[in-house]
Each structure stands twice: as structure tokens, then as C-alpha cells.
Design a protein around this motif. Structure first.
Motif, PDB file in Angstrom:
ATOM      1  N   ALA A  86       0.735  -1.165  -0.107  1.00 44.92           N
ATOM      2  CA  ALA A  86      -0.118  -0.150   0.000  1.00 44.92           C
ATOM      3  C   ALA A  86       1.199   1.250  -0.197  1.00 44.92           C
ATOM      4  N   GLU A  87       1.743   1.237   0.711  1.00 43.81           N
ATOM      5  CA  GLU A  87       3.026   2.491   0.780  1.00 43.81           C
ATOM      6  C   GLU A  87       3.478   2.601  -0.590  1.00 43.81           C
ATOM      7  N   GLY A  88       4.025   1.577  -1.228  1.00 43.62           N
ATOM      8  CA  GLY A  88       4.572   1.712  -2.626  1.00 43.62           C
ATOM      9  C   GLY A  88       3.644   2.396  -3.450  1.00 43.62           C
ATOM     10  N   ILE A  89       2.454   1.901  -3.466  1.00 42.92           N
ATOM     11  CA  ILE A  89       1.328   2.082  -4.307  1.00 42.92           C
ATOM     12  C   ILE A  89       0.986   3.757  -4.126  1.00 42.92           C
ATOM     13  N   ALA A  90       0.820   4.100  -3.002  1.00 43.45           N
ATOM     14  CA  ALA A  90       0.452   5.311  -2.261  1.00 43.45           C
ATOM     15  C   ALA A  90       1.553   6.484  -2.635  1.00 43.45           C
ATOM     16  N   GLU A  91       2.577   6.159  -2.717  1.00 36.36           N
ATOM     17  CA  GLU A  91       3.766   7.127  -3.037  1.00 36.36           C
ATOM     18  C   GLU A  91       4.546   7.095  -4.551  1.00 36.36           C
ATOM     19  N   ALA A  92       3.553   6.649  -5.354  1.00 37.74           N
ATOM     20  CA  ALA A  92       3.775   6.400  -6.633  1.00 37.74           C
ATOM     21  C   ALA A  92       3.652   7.801  -7.138  1.00 37.74           C
ATOM     22  N   PRO A  93       4.240   8.243  -8.141  1.00 36.20           N
ATOM     23  CA  PRO A  93       4.004   9.651  -8.737  1.00 36.20           C
ATOM     24  C   PRO A  93       2.499   9.710  -9.288  1.00 36.20           C
ATOM     25  N   ALA A  94       1.907  10.858  -9.264  1.00 36.66           N
ATOM     26  CA  ALA A  94       0.553  11.030  -9.666  1.00 36.66           C
ATOM     27  C   ALA A  94       0.224  10.806 -10.759  1.00 36.66           C
ATOM     28  N   ASP A  95       1.102  10.707 -11.862  1.00 34.00           N
ATOM     29  CA  ASP A  95       0.890  10.348 -13.262  1.00 34.00           C
ATOM     30  C   ASP A  95       1.136   8.884 -13.269  1.00 34.00           C
ATOM     31  N   ALA A  96       1.447   8.093 -12.561  1.00 37.22           N
ATOM     32  CA  ALA A  96       1.594   6.540 -12.541  1.00 37.22           C
ATOM     33  C   ALA A  96       0.478   5.962 -13.082  1.00 37.22           C
ATOM     34  N   THR A  97       0.712   4.969 -14.028  1.00 35.15           N
ATOM     35  CA  THR A  97      -0.487   4.056 -14.244  1.00 35.15           C
ATOM     36  C   THR A  97      -0.791   3.077 -13.102  1.00 35.15           C
ATOM     37  N   PRO A  98      -1.727   2.320 -12.936  1.00 34.67           N
ATOM     38  CA  PRO A  98      -2.075   1.529 -11.849  1.00 34.67           C
ATOM     39  C   PRO A  98      -0.832   0.489 -11.837  1.00 34.67           C
ATOM     40  N   LEU A  99      -0.719  -0.145 -13.081  1.00 33.79           N
ATOM     41  CA  LEU A  99       0.427  -1.116 -13.025  1.00 33.79           C
ATOM     42  C   LEU A  99       1.574  -0.613 -12.536  1.00 33.79           C
ATOM     43  N   THR A 100       1.877   0.566 -12.987  1.00 37.07           N
ATOM     44  CA  THR A 100       2.989   1.268 -12.790  1.00 37.07           C
ATOM     45  C   THR A 100       3.159   1.245 -11.075  1.00 37.07           C
ATOM     46  N   ALA A 101       2.001   1.665 -10.699  1.00 39.80           N
ATOM     47  CA  ALA A 101       2.120   2.044  -8.911  1.00 39.80           C
ATOM     48  C   ALA A 101       2.115   0.646  -8.285  1.00 39.80           C
ATOM     49  N   VAL A 102       1.476  -0.334  -8.779  1.00 38.54           N
ATOM     50  CA  VAL A 102       1.572  -1.847  -8.336  1.00 38.54           C
ATOM     51  C   VAL A 102       2.876  -2.261  -8.418  1.00 38.54           C
ATOM     52  N   GLY A 103       3.807  -1.842  -9.330  1.00 36.40           N
ATOM     53  CA  GLY A 103       5.182  -2.368  -9.378  1.00 36.40           C
ATOM     54  C   GLY A 103       6.095  -1.696  -8.527  1.00 36.40           C
ATOM     55  N   LEU A 104       5.588  -0.359  -8.134  1.00 42.28           N
ATOM     56  CA  LEU A 104       6.453   0.014  -7.023  1.00 42.28           C
ATOM     57  C   LEU A 104       5.936  -0.171  -5.785  1.00 42.28           C
ATOM     58  N   GLY A 105       4.876  -0.875  -5.631  1.00 41.88           N
ATOM     59  CA  GLY A 105       4.516  -1.675  -4.216  1.00 41.88           C
ATOM     60  C   GLY A 105       5.038  -3.002  -4.351  1.00 41.88           C
ATOM     61  N   LEU A 106       5.447  -3.585  -5.024  1.00 40.76           N
ATOM     62  CA  LEU A 106       6.353  -4.878  -5.309  1.00 40.76           C
ATOM     63  C   LEU A 106       7.602  -4.642  -5.128  1.00 40.76           C
ATOM     64  N   GLU A 107       8.169  -3.530  -5.632  1.00 42.34           N
ATOM     65  CA  GLU A 107       9.450  -3.260  -5.349  1.00 42.34           C
ATOM     66  C   GLU A 107       9.788  -3.032  -3.743  1.00 42.34           C
ATOM     67  N   ARG A 108       8.610  -2.281  -3.116  1.00 39.52           N
ATOM     68  CA  ARG A 108       8.875  -2.006  -1.846  1.00 39.52           C
ATOM     69  C   ARG A 108       8.913  -3.347  -0.945  1.00 39.52           C
ATOM     70  N   VAL A 109       7.984  -4.438  -1.407  1.00 41.39           N
ATOM     71  CA  VAL A 109       8.052  -5.606  -0.562  1.00 41.39           C
ATOM     72  C   VAL A 109       9.293  -6.212  -0.711  1.00 41.39           C
ATOM     73  N   ALA A 110       9.878  -6.386  -2.093  1.00 40.98           N
ATOM     74  CA  ALA A 110      10.812  -6.878  -2.296  1.00 40.98           C
ATOM     75  C   ALA A 110      12.034  -6.564  -1.487  1.00 40.98           C
ATOM     76  N   GLY A 111      12.023  -5.182  -1.233  1.00 38.41           N
ATOM     77  CA  GLY A 111      13.287  -4.782  -0.548  1.00 38.41           C
ATOM     78  C   GLY A 111      13.328  -5.070   0.896  1.00 38.41           C
ATOM     79  N   ALA A 112      12.073  -5.573   1.337  1.00 39.95           N
ATOM     80  CA  ALA A 112      12.012  -6.082   2.783  1.00 39.95           C
ATOM     81  C   ALA A 112      12.198  -7.573   2.805  1.00 39.95           C
ATOM     82  N   MET A 113      12.275  -8.360   1.735  1.00 45.73           N
ATOM     83  CA  MET A 113      12.379  -9.778   1.935  1.00 45.73           C
ATOM     84  C   MET A 113      13.860 -10.196   1.433  1.00 45.73           C
ATOM     85  N   GLY A 114      14.300 -11.013   2.460  1.00 47.22           N
ATOM     86  CA  GLY A 114      15.843 -11.383   2.352  1.00 47.22           C
ATOM     87  C   GLY A 114      15.956 -12.778   2.242  1.00 47.22           C
ATOM     88  N   PRO A 115      17.357 -13.126   2.587  1.00 46.66           N
ATOM     89  CA  PRO A 115      17.973 -14.613   2.333  1.00 46.66           C
ATOM     90  C   PRO A 115      16.911 -15.386   3.304  1.00 46.66           C
TER      91      PRO A 115
END
Length: 192
Positions: A67-96
Motif C-alpha cells: 500500500a505504501e509503495g502504491i500510495a507514494e507512486a507519482p501522481a501520473d503513474a499508471t495503476p500497474l506502475t503503482a503496483v510495480g512500486l508496491g512490489l519493489e517496496r515488498v521485495a526490499g523487505a524480503m531477504g535470504p
């Protein structure tokens, strides 16, 4: 057994997944999980209400990060771009540890109807978090739901690929999740 040890939650999860794999979910008791993790049964219950809850450990964090990654996406981001930013945020929190546990957890879920049901509820919760975040951005409901479902499927596919990926060419969870999101977008576009 020491009462307060570091990383207790993670040790309980690993112990449970290992026991589920060795003897099955139904045959595994909370007492066995606590013993394997090196804690008391009461410590187990300070972390989890029951053994099913081990499966969804971290779900609230994943939902929040998506939700944070999606919320912080640029205002002109497409829905899938925003979802991609959410996925990146989650990926950064997952480790070995997540990567190592993934295949064992997948096997435990596959072997238990009860865990499959709990996993399905977890997936619904993750999709709902993404959909809600997209709706808050003003995305129409049907588009938000579709983007959220694609995001969930991309996360699951990306996570599976990441856990199976050759460790010598580690491209990270974000790489795999975003690649899966692009593939799914292309597949959805080809539906006509």
C-alpha cells in the motif's frame, strides 16, 4: 529454555515449517514447534494465536508495504506502475531467510488443505490492500481490482522464480516480480 531470545518469531516459523515438512501439519503440535524453536509453549502463544497463524506471519507488513509503495507512486503513474512500486517496496523487505524458507513453506501448504485455505485468505488480504491503495489514488474500482489481482499473481510468480533462481546470478525478488508483472500485462493485453 531461555525465555527471551532474539528473532523468536523467525525461529518459530522455521521450526514449524520444518516440522510440517517432516511429519505433516496435522501431526505437528504447538509444543513440538516451541521445543524445536527453543522456547516455551507460552512464548509461542505470545507470538501466534495458533499454528495456522505461522503461515501468515508478516502479512500485515506485506500489505502495508504494498500500500505504501502504491500510495507514494507519482501522481501520473499508471495503476500497474503503482503496483510495480508496491512490489519493489515488498521485495526490499524480503531477504535470504524468506528465500530459503519459500520452497519449504510451499511444500507444507501443498500438503495441507487447512494451510491452503489460510494461504488463500492471505492472498485475498494482499490483493485487497493493493486495491484499496489504488482506489485511494482515484483508480476506478474494476481497474483497481484487476491491477491488484495482477500484482498478487506477479508477486507469487516472482517469489517462486526468485526462490528457484540460480544463486550465482541473483537478480533479486524485485527483478522477478516486475518481470512477471510485465508478462501478465502483455498476456492481459493479448486477450483482446
Amino acid at each position: 529454555m531461555a525465555r527471551w531470545q532474539p528473532e523468536t518469531t523467525q525461529r518459530l516459523i522455521v521450526a514449524a515449517v520444518d516440522l510440517f515438512g517432516e511429519q505433516g501439519y496435522d501431526a505437528t503440535t504447538v509444543a513440538q514447534i516451541a521445543e524445536r524453536a527453543g522456547v516455551t509453549k507460552s512464548t509461542f502463544f505470545r507470538h501466534f494465536s495458533d499454528k495456522r497463524e505461522l503461515l501468515v506471519a508478516g502479512q500485515e507488513t506485506l500489505s502495508r508495504l504494498l500500500a505504501e509503495g502504491i500510495a507514494e507512486a507519482p501522481a501520473d503513474a499508471t495503476p500497474l506502475t503503482a503496483v510495480g512500486l508496491g512490489l519493489e517496496r515488498v521485495a526490499g523487505a524480503m531477504g535470504p531467510a524468506n528465500r530459503e524458507l519459500g520452497p519449504r513453506l510451499k511444500a507444507a501448504v501443498a500438503a495441507s488443505t487447512e494451510l491452503q485455505e489460510r494461504d488463500a485468505l492471505k492472498n485475498i488480504g494482499l490483493a485487497a490492500a493493493m486495491s484499496t491503495a489504488l482506489l485511494a489514488r482515484g483508480v476506478p474500482e474494476a481497474t483497481a481490482q484487476l491491477a491488484a489481482e495482477l500484482g498478487l499473481l506477479a508477486f507469487k510468480r516472482g517469489f517462486a522464480r526468485w526462490t528457484e533462481d540460480d544463486r550465482t546470478h541473483d537478480r533479486g525478488l524485485a527483478h522477478h516480480a516486475l518481470a512477471a508483472l510485465r508478462e501478465l500485462h502483455a498476456a492481459a493485453t493479448s486477450l483482446g
